[in-house]
Design an enzyme around this catalytic site. Structure first.
Site, mmCIF file in Angstrom:
data_model
loop_
_atom_site.group_PDB
_atom_site.id
_atom_site.type_symbol
_atom_site.label_atom_id
_atom_site.label_comp_id
_atom_site.label_asym_id
_atom_site.label_seq_id
_atom_site.Cartn_x
_atom_site.Cartn_y
_atom_site.Cartn_z
ATOM 1 N N TYR A 164 41.898 18.981 40.306
ATOM 2 C CA TYR A 164 40.699 18.367 40.900
ATOM 3 C C TYR A 164 39.526 18.306 39.909
ATOM 4 O O TYR A 164 39.053 17.227 39.537
ATOM 5 C CB TYR A 164 40.335 19.158 42.161
ATOM 6 C CG TYR A 164 38.983 18.843 42.743
ATOM 7 C CD1 TYR A 164 38.558 17.522 42.915
ATOM 8 C CD2 TYR A 164 38.122 19.867 43.155
ATOM 9 C CE1 TYR A 164 37.315 17.236 43.456
ATOM 10 C CE2 TYR A 164 36.888 19.592 43.703
ATOM 11 C CZ TYR A 164 36.480 18.278 43.847
ATOM 12 O OH TYR A 164 35.251 18.008 44.378
ATOM 13 N N TYR A 194 42.017 37.199 42.482
ATOM 14 C CA TYR A 194 41.573 35.943 41.857
ATOM 15 C C TYR A 194 40.267 36.170 41.085
ATOM 16 O O TYR A 194 40.170 35.884 39.882
ATOM 17 C CB TYR A 194 41.399 34.857 42.930
ATOM 18 C CG TYR A 194 40.618 33.658 42.447
ATOM 19 C CD1 TYR A 194 41.109 32.863 41.406
ATOM 20 C CD2 TYR A 194 39.391 33.313 43.015
ATOM 21 C CE1 TYR A 194 40.383 31.764 40.946
ATOM 22 C CE2 TYR A 194 38.667 32.223 42.572
ATOM 23 C CZ TYR A 194 39.156 31.454 41.538
ATOM 24 O OH TYR A 194 38.439 30.379 41.082
ATOM 25 N N ASN A 247 30.735 26.160 45.196
ATOM 26 C CA ASN A 247 31.806 25.359 45.805
ATOM 27 C C ASN A 247 31.782 23.927 45.289
ATOM 28 O O ASN A 247 30.891 23.154 45.659
ATOM 29 C CB ASN A 247 31.666 25.354 47.331
ATOM 30 C CG ASN A 247 32.004 26.709 47.909
ATOM 31 O OD1 ASN A 247 31.409 27.721 47.534
ATOM 32 N ND2 ASN A 247 32.980 26.751 48.768
HETATM 33 N N1 LIG Z 1 37.434 24.107 43.289
HETATM 34 C C1 LIG Z 1 36.403 24.967 43.311
HETATM 35 O O1 LIG Z 1 35.522 24.883 44.168
HETATM 36 C C2 LIG Z 1 36.301 26.046 42.249
HETATM 37 C C3 LIG Z 1 35.297 27.017 42.377
HETATM 38 C C4 LIG Z 1 35.182 27.996 41.381
HETATM 39 C C5 LIG Z 1 36.015 27.974 40.275
HETATM 40 N N2 LIG Z 1 36.989 27.039 40.186
HETATM 41 C C6 LIG Z 1 37.867 27.063 38.998
HETATM 42 O O2 LIG Z 1 37.936 25.752 38.476
HETATM 43 C C7 LIG Z 1 39.211 25.495 37.910
HETATM 44 C C8 LIG Z 1 39.790 24.218 38.458
HETATM 45 O O3 LIG Z 1 39.862 24.306 39.871
HETATM 46 P P1 LIG Z 1 40.505 23.120 40.717
HETATM 47 O O4 LIG Z 1 39.945 23.202 42.084
HETATM 48 O O5 LIG Z 1 40.401 21.854 39.950
HETATM 49 O O6 LIG Z 1 42.024 23.609 40.766
HETATM 50 P P2 LIG Z 1 43.372 22.734 40.683
HETATM 51 O O7 LIG Z 1 44.485 23.596 41.189
HETATM 52 O O8 LIG Z 1 43.165 21.407 41.314
HETATM 53 O O9 LIG Z 1 43.558 22.517 39.102
HETATM 54 C C9 LIG Z 1 44.141 23.467 38.253
HETATM 55 C C10 LIG Z 1 45.124 22.718 37.359
HETATM 56 O O10 LIG Z 1 45.660 23.623 36.412
HETATM 57 C C11 LIG Z 1 47.078 23.385 36.291
HETATM 58 N N3 LIG Z 1 47.618 24.660 35.805
HETATM 59 C C12 LIG Z 1 47.618 25.882 36.402
HETATM 60 N N4 LIG Z 1 48.125 26.811 35.583
HETATM 61 C C13 LIG Z 1 48.465 26.178 34.427
HETATM 62 C C14 LIG Z 1 48.996 26.605 33.174
HETATM 63 N N5 LIG Z 1 49.281 27.892 32.953
HETATM 64 N N6 LIG Z 1 49.192 25.692 32.218
HETATM 65 C C15 LIG Z 1 48.894 24.393 32.422
HETATM 66 N N7 LIG Z 1 48.375 23.924 33.577
HETATM 67 C C16 LIG Z 1 48.158 24.810 34.562
HETATM 68 C C17 LIG Z 1 47.523 22.950 37.660
HETATM 69 O O11 LIG Z 1 48.707 22.186 37.636
HETATM 70 C C18 LIG Z 1 46.314 22.130 38.119
HETATM 71 O O12 LIG Z 1 46.458 20.781 37.733
HETATM 72 C C19 LIG Z 1 40.046 26.741 38.184
HETATM 73 O O13 LIG Z 1 40.045 27.540 37.025
HETATM 74 C C20 LIG Z 1 39.306 27.439 39.312
HETATM 75 O O14 LIG Z 1 39.491 28.836 39.266
HETATM 76 C C21 LIG Z 1 37.161 26.081 41.142
#
Ligand SMILES: NC(=O)c1ccc[n+]([C@@H]2O[C@H](COP(=O)([O-])OP(=O)(O)OC[C@H]3O[C@@H](n4cnc5c(N)ncnc54)[C@H](O)[C@@H]3O)[C@@H](O)[C@H]2O)c1
Length: 331
Positions: free
Chosen positions: A19, A149, A178
């Site tokens: 995302y 996490y 968020n």
């Molecule tokens: N969505 C939120 O509101 C939010 C809030 C705080 C922090 N985050 C952080 O932001 C980042 C992205 O979040 P998101 O919502 O886009 O998550 P998401 O799951 O949509 O994206 C994560 C991507 O990483 C890939 N991935 C996971 N492990 C991998 C690896 N070892 N090697 C290669 N690819 C790998 C997955 O296939 C996925 O495409 C994350 O690190 C998450 O912890 C997100």
């Protein structure tokens, strides 16, 4: 960075099929940077990768895979979005979180140092703080995560600090609150969706009969949890500002406005014109009543200026994307 001093960078984006990574990739390419996306597609979607980016299907468990990928891309900067990010799952399967978010992350850090990467930008989270003892939350609050996490993200933050101090790897770590909303082309499609706005919008799309509200007896004005929503394009803007040489440290990214679950549901009703039935459930373990960011540090030091702070705009862009893509990405 002044407009006339733009430096085109070559950026290695892990998790660029997810995302946040997909929309940051689109923004980086739009600004003129070159991007290699490294994603194992465990959660992300191939069709979420901007076609202008070079795509590498990651195999993080294969020895040397990430190092080879970084060597080949020869990036100036790494943006590390790849992670597992489900709080509830981390409480039942913590090893998945420490293996992927810490051990796989460490391989990437080593590769970055070995390849002479100049800047490392990391997706951290407000979950590294745990329940805050004051609001809004500034970066200097104690970090006491209450789930694996958050702990795994905090461990990565600590590794970054040592790598900076000893190997000179310059880093910016953003603690997102968020993330929500969409760009015109890319939006939020998690295979397991735990986030409030997309779940409420699925009710508006008639894909779910109701949305659940976990806890209605919190010490908040309407009894439901309060969270700080930040538009994904504002988040992307912060990442680009973090690339400038000399920028370094930890930054909260949020709007400083808290909205309760009921307020978000009402906003979704307003934007979609649909009635959203809700079902009240007990509190979930580990949900703090209120999480609201103080993001003045990013404004002051990075020149960050959120352009879409209104919840209505955030929900409207998410709704526009979900209406166009009711089943999300095809893959
Ligand atoms: N969505 C939120 O509101 C939010 C809030 C705080 C922090 N985050 C952080 O932001 C980042 C992205 O979040 P998101 O919502 O886009 O998550 P998401 O799951 O949509 O994206 C994560 C991507 O990483 C890939 N991935 C996971 N492990 C991998 C690896 N070892 N090697 C290669 N690819 C790998 C997955 O296939 C996925 O495409 C994350 O690190 C998450 O912890 C997100």
């Amino acid at each position: 960075m002044a407009a006339n001093s733009f430096t085109r960078m070559n950026i290695f984006v892990t998790g660029g099929a997810g995302y946040i990574g997909s929309i940051c990739t689109e923004a980086l390419l739009g600004a003129g940077h070159a991007v290699t996306v490294y994603d194992d597609l465990s959660e992300g979607h191939r069709s979420a990768v901007d076609p202008r980016a070079r795509f590498v299907l990651g195999r993080p468990d294969e020895p040397g895979n990430i190092l080879d990928a970084v060597k080949e891309a020869r990036p100036d900067a790494v943006m590390h979005f790849a992670a597992n990010a489900l709080v509830g799952e981390s409480m039942t399967n913590p090893k998945k979180y420490f293996h992927n978010n810490v051990a796989n992350g460490l391989k990437l850090l080593d590769a970055a140092v070995e390849c002479g990467v100049k800047k490392f930008v990391f997706s951290s989270t407000c979950a590294t703080y745990g329940p805050p003892d004051r609001l809004p939350m500034t970066e200097d609050l104690p970090q006491c995560p209450i789930n694996p996490y958050g702990e795994s993200k905090l461990m990565f933050e600590r590794m970054l600090q040592w790598y900076q101090r000893i190997y000179g790897l310059e880093f910016v770590a953003f603690r997102y609150f968020n993330a929500a909303g969409a760009s015109e082309r890319f939006g939020e499609h998690h295979r397991i969706e735990t986030h409030l706005i997309p779940n409420v919008l699925r009710v508006a799309l008639d894909q779910k009969p109701h949305c659940e509200i976990y806890g209605t007896d919190y010490p908040t004005p309407d009894g439901t949890c309060v969270r700080d929503y930040i538009h994904i394009l504002d988040l992307a803007q912060a990442h680009m500002l973090g690339l400038a040489p000399g920028r370094q440290g930890f930054y909260n990214l949020g709007n400083g406005d808290g909205y309760s679950v009921r307020e978000v549901v009402r906003m979704c009703e307003k934007v979609t014109g649909k009635t959203i039935p809700t079902v009240e459930k007990p509190r979930r373990p580990g949900d703090p009543p209120r999480l609201v960011a103080a993001a003045e540090k990013a404004v002051r030091e990075l020149g960050w200026q959120p352009k879409h702070p209104r919840l209505e705009d955030i929900v409207a862009t998410a709704w526009a994307w979900h209406e166009k893509h009711p089943n999300g990405y095809p893959d």
